[in-house]
Design an enzyme around this catalytic site. Structure first.
Site: not given
Ligand code: FCB
Length: 467
Positions: A169, A371
């Site tokens: 991320e 995720e």
């Protein structure tokens, strides 16, 4: 859909669970580890709720055997963990720390002994503080240091780790870290925040080369990817202004990463999004070629959609604006459940996101959902059981959304639940519980929740189909 409401997924679909070093390891002063920006940030008064830190976290550094046993019992094919850069290189670069490498050796061996594939993320936000002191991601040197670190990790673990994720991320590192200021290093910057985005991408490209070069040199194979938290953003109304607001936000959340990685270009509307902040001063000739090296897979983290409307600048003075000030405001989702994070639960938005990315990027590599999961406040505990039916519903519905995307032609190869266990949820500290295993932070005792048992049953049912 199978008999008990579980999603129908391809036979070779990979099931996993994920964690990250600073969120679970603790032992911040042990094994020669150096400080990271998250140590500094979490120890800054007022930065993290209740002043909580990752000093002890889940004490995974000492309890990794117990945690691997939980994974083995769960039956996952793969485990996504992250390597703490400051354990390997306490000062960011220079000689490797033998004790740090030895810890990940032990973890990887334990996983392989349990029949679980280790999937390693090289950077899940714990930048060595020594590099931050030299300018951190704002400067090019950090991207070069990352490539050296990637090479050391690959040379050492690449005989047993095949799948590598360079960054987790980068949106959060760049914009939450350097523009919103709610993640380490906790600053609110303009052009330098855009420079961090660029240097993170460059770091990814340089590291990709090192990971592959290490594999070739040692006669091993390596699959390299990056994990992005892509957003599904929808306009609050049909007005041209709200559509334009979504367009700017898509650039900041999605295109700034995907366009250079997969499209060989920078986003078309950078100026419209950031104005003079996007001056490109941090870019060099040839960077796009480095960043655009082919990926073996794309990791996607997904939790919730966003609804946006056009808004004025937060800061009227252009000289004081941050890179997050893109004239956009959030609008709440009505009529849907919200998790403990306050995030709306809209599973079909996950299908829409995957289908949209698939349509926009013709050379999209296979996708791994690296995720997905939910924090729930209302876990009902009776005796040793933790009844977290909202989390089970969330995971089931999102797996169904993945199945729908596959049905629509998107090549999704696996799913990692976030998270194996409750852990340090960054600026929110420990009260946001994402785990399918409960952690008692007084005793550090682990208790599998109902969602763990549910996920275990799903994996077993799937394995039976594989034959
Ligand atoms: C993601 C992070 C992960 C975790 C989840 C809830 O943004 O990658 O570490 O905090 O959100």
């Amino acid at each position: 859909m199978t008999a008990n409401g579980l999603p129908e997924l391809p036979p070779d679909f990979l099931f996993g669970a994920a964690t990250a070093s600073y969120q679970i390891e603790g032992a911040v002063d042990e094994g020669g580890r150096g400080p990271s920006i998250w140590d500094t940030y979490s120890h800054t008064p007022g930065a993290v709720d209740r002043g909580e830190t990752g000093d002890i976290a889940c004490d995974h550094y000492h309890r990794y055997r117990e945690d691997v046993a939980l994974l083995e019992e769960l039956g996952v094919d793969a485990y996504r963990f992250s390597i703490a850069w400051p354990r390997i290189l306490p000062a960011g670069r220079g000689p490797a720390n033998a004790e740090g490498l030895a810890f990940y050796d032990r973890l990887v061996d334990e996983l392989l002994g349990a029949g679980i594939e280790p999937v390693a993320t090289l950077y899940h936000w714990d930048l060595p503080q020594a590099l931050e002191d030299e300018g951190g991601w704002r400067v090019r040197g950090t991207a070069e240091a990352f490539a050296e670190y990637a090479r050391i990790a690959a040379d050492r673990l690449g005989d047993r780790v095949t799948r590598w994720i360079t960054l987790n991320e980068p949106f959060c590192s760049a914009f939450i870290g350097h523009a919103i200021g709610r993640h380490a290093p906790g600053t609110r910057e303009g052009t330098p925040a855009l420079a961090t985005a660029h240097h993170l991408l460059l770091a990814h490209g340089l590291a990709t080369h090192e990971l592959r070069a290490s594999a070739v040199e040692h006669g091993r194979s390596a699959e390299v990817g990056i994990t992005l938290n892509l957003d599904r953003l929808i306009p609050a109304t049909d007005s041209a202004e709200d559509h334009a607001a979504v367009d700017r936000a898509e650039t900041m959340h999605n295109r700034v990463w995907l366009d250079p990685l997969l499209g060989g270009r920078y986003p078309h509307n950078e100026q419209e999004t950031w104005g003079e902040l996007a001056d490109g001063s941090y870019r060099r000739e040839g960077d796009l070629e480095i960043i655009g090296r082919p990926l073996d897979f794309l990791g996607i983290n997904y939790y919730r959609p966003g609804k946006l409307k056009d808004a004025p600048h937060d800061e009227p003075d252009p000289a004081r604006r941050t890179a997050a000030d893109i004239r956009v405001a959030d609008v709440p989702f009505d009529g849907v459940r919200h998790t403990q994070m306050g995030w709306p639960v809209v599973p079909e938005s996950f299908t829409d996101l995957l289908v949209d990315v698939h349509r926009r990027y013709p050379n999209l590599p296979p996708i791994l959902i690296t995720e997905n999961g939910s924090a729930e406040a209302d876990e009902d505990r009776t005796g040793a059981r933790v009844h977290d039916s909202d989390r089970i519903d969330y995971i089931r519905e999102h797996l169904l959304a993945v199945a729908a995307a596959i049905e629509a032609g998107v090549d999704v190869r696996g799913y990692f639940v976030w998270s194996l266990m409750d852990n340090f949820e960054w600026a929110f500290g420990y009260d946001r519980r994402f785990g399918i295993v409960r952690v008692d932070y007084d005793t550090l005792e682990r208790t599998p929740k109902d969602s763990y048992h549910w996920y275990r049953a799903l994996i077993r049912e799937h394995a039976a189909k594989r034959g």
